[in-house]
Write a protein that holds these residues in place. Structure first.
Motif, mmCIF file in Angstrom:
data_model
loop_
_atom_site.group_PDB
_atom_site.id
_atom_site.type_symbol
_atom_site.label_atom_id
_atom_site.label_comp_id
_atom_site.label_asym_id
_atom_site.label_seq_id
_atom_site.Cartn_x
_atom_site.Cartn_y
_atom_site.Cartn_z
ATOM 1 N N LYS A 190 52.015 50.041 7.750
ATOM 2 C CA LYS A 190 51.136 49.631 8.797
ATOM 3 C C LYS A 190 51.886 49.994 10.180
ATOM 4 N N GLY A 191 51.599 50.926 10.552
ATOM 5 C CA GLY A 191 51.962 51.358 11.858
ATOM 6 C C GLY A 191 51.541 50.854 13.486
ATOM 7 N N LEU A 192 52.451 50.232 14.440
ATOM 8 C CA LEU A 192 51.553 50.182 15.402
ATOM 9 C C LEU A 192 52.005 50.629 16.945
ATOM 10 N N ALA A 193 50.966 51.137 17.425
ATOM 11 C CA ALA A 193 51.860 51.633 18.830
ATOM 12 C C ALA A 193 50.935 50.733 20.016
ATOM 13 N N GLU A 194 51.638 50.992 20.916
ATOM 14 C CA GLU A 194 51.761 49.547 22.289
ATOM 15 C C GLU A 194 51.652 50.799 23.573
ATOM 16 N N ARG A 195 50.995 50.720 24.259
ATOM 17 C CA ARG A 195 50.772 51.597 25.855
ATOM 18 C C ARG A 195 51.112 50.737 26.767
ATOM 19 N N GLU A 196 50.730 50.440 27.770
ATOM 20 C CA GLU A 196 50.237 50.163 28.974
ATOM 21 C C GLU A 196 49.801 50.582 29.865
ATOM 22 N N VAL A 197 49.147 50.101 30.256
ATOM 23 C CA VAL A 197 48.264 51.159 31.528
ATOM 24 C C VAL A 197 47.510 50.478 32.621
ATOM 25 N N LYS A 198 47.144 51.546 33.424
ATOM 26 C CA LYS A 198 46.764 50.679 34.763
ATOM 27 C C LYS A 198 45.017 50.765 34.391
ATOM 28 N N ALA A 199 44.501 49.868 35.024
ATOM 29 C CA ALA A 199 42.929 50.156 35.089
ATOM 30 C C ALA A 199 42.337 51.300 35.987
ATOM 31 N N ASN A 200 41.729 51.773 35.805
ATOM 32 C CA ASN A 200 40.437 53.377 36.790
ATOM 33 C C ASN A 200 40.041 52.866 37.336
ATOM 34 N N ILE A 201 38.975 51.384 36.776
ATOM 35 C CA ILE A 201 38.064 51.076 37.526
ATOM 36 C C ILE A 201 37.623 49.244 37.659
ATOM 37 N N ALA A 202 37.150 49.633 39.204
ATOM 38 C CA ALA A 202 37.365 47.905 39.386
ATOM 39 C C ALA A 202 36.402 47.467 40.104
ATOM 40 N N ILE A 203 35.253 46.516 39.682
ATOM 41 C CA ILE A 203 34.310 46.045 40.078
ATOM 42 C C ILE A 203 34.969 44.437 40.827
ATOM 43 N N TRP A 204 33.827 44.417 42.010
ATOM 44 C CA TRP A 204 34.568 42.983 42.784
ATOM 45 C C TRP A 204 33.151 42.536 43.680
ATOM 46 N N PRO A 205 32.940 41.857 42.934
ATOM 47 C CA PRO A 205 31.626 40.512 43.167
ATOM 48 C C PRO A 205 31.947 39.891 44.536
ATOM 49 N N ILE A 206 31.584 40.541 45.873
ATOM 50 C CA ILE A 206 32.104 39.491 46.782
ATOM 51 C C ILE A 206 30.701 38.752 46.924
ATOM 52 N N GLN A 207 30.492 37.624 46.948
ATOM 53 C CA GLN A 207 30.148 36.898 47.428
ATOM 54 C C GLN A 207 30.189 35.513 48.561
ATOM 55 N N PHE A 208 29.099 35.074 49.383
ATOM 56 C CA PHE A 208 29.670 33.743 50.443
ATOM 57 C C PHE A 208 27.625 33.796 50.282
ATOM 58 N N ILE A 209 27.769 32.245 50.567
ATOM 59 C CA ILE A 209 26.440 31.488 50.663
ATOM 60 C C ILE A 209 26.803 30.784 52.332
ATOM 61 N N GLN A 210 25.062 31.256 53.061
ATOM 62 C CA GLN A 210 24.847 30.592 53.662
ATOM 63 C C GLN A 210 23.102 29.871 53.859
ATOM 64 N N VAL A 211 23.768 29.176 54.410
ATOM 65 C CA VAL A 211 22.857 27.698 54.286
ATOM 66 C C VAL A 211 21.650 27.094 55.593
ATOM 67 N N ASP A 212 20.899 26.730 55.893
ATOM 68 C CA ASP A 212 19.652 26.398 56.737
ATOM 69 C C ASP A 212 18.542 25.606 56.957
ATOM 70 N N ASN A 213 18.568 25.612 57.609
ATOM 71 C CA ASN A 213 16.949 24.743 57.541
ATOM 72 C C ASN A 213 15.914 25.132 57.289
#
Length: 238
Positions: A44-67
């Motif tokens: 068995k031959g192994l190959a590994e490589r370290e790379v940087k993500a090229n896509i990011a998905i960022w959900p920014i969430q906040f909660i607002q309350v009121d009566n």
């Protein structure tokens, strides 16, 4: 006449015997060659490589309350616009930002009123960033606290609010990684052949394993480790 027939029979018998012997020798050599070809080693031959993500998905969430439901909607909309303005100011394009409909919870809808709950309605708002500007996103996440000055408390503990990083350029590095895995496997096979006082022959069979892409570690999910294992079978010869 009988004597001539006897001589002819002897000659014919000799030729037949010679042919059988020759055929036997040839067949024996063929069997030996076939057995020699059956001598193989699988590695068995192994190959590994370290790379940087090229896509990011960022959900920014906040909660607002009121009566008051109307006031809740208006305040949630104003704060959503403020989040978008903040992202634009950091350098994100409007096309990279997606707004989701607020998820509104009526805490009295079941007829039970918790005396510890001050506000009846709660709106969960999500502003998502889908971008290739990974470095910009990483820098912006450290400045998101600035929104607290506008009364916007970003939720960071929810699982569905975690930032996701993707590496989608696997096809660009596949050929090099397969080559490295093959070279690694051959080195292992050559070592085995040397230790067994044999020589390494041609590849009999090769199969490429599946590529895996995982986070390098939990603290830097934007860094990925790409891995592939190839299985190779070589002939061995003396």
């Amino acid at each position: 006449m009988d004597k001539s027939k006897s001589i002819a029979a002897l000659i014919l018998g000799g030729l037949i015997s010679f042919g059988i012997i020759t055929f036997g020798v040839t067949t024996s050599n063929a069997v030996i060659d076939m057995k020699a070809l059956e001598r193989t080693v699988t590695v068995k031959g192994l190959a590994e490589r370290e790379v940087k993500a090229n896509i990011a998905i960022w959900p920014i969430q906040f909660i607002q309350v009121d009566n008051d439901l109307t006031a809740l909607y208006q305040t949630a909309q104003e704060k959503t616009e403020r989040v978008v303005e903040f992202l634009n100011h950091q350098g994100f394009h409007r096309s990279e930002i997606t707004l989701s409909l607020p998820s509104i919870e009526d805490r009295q809808a079941q007829g039970y009123v918790n005396p510890n709950v001050r506000f009846r309605y709660a709106a969960k708002v999500t502003v998502s960033v889908y971008t290739e500007q990974v470095d910009l996103l990483l820098a912006t996440r450290t400045r998101i606290i600035e929104l607290a000055k506008d009364g916007i408390a970003i939720t960071t503990q929810n699982y569905d609010g975690r930032t996701e990083f993707l590496f989608t350029k696997l096809n660009e590095i596949k050929p090099q990684m397969v080559q490295l895995a093959t070279q690694n496997g051959r080195q292992v096979a050559e070592k085995f052949a040397k230790d067994s006082e044999s020589k390494l022959g041609k590849i009999k069979r090769a199969s490429q394993g599946q590529f895996s892409i995982n986070d390098r570690d939990s603290n830097t999910p934007h860094m990925k480790r790409v891995r592939v294992v190839s299985t190779l079978t070589y002939y061995l010869k003396d």
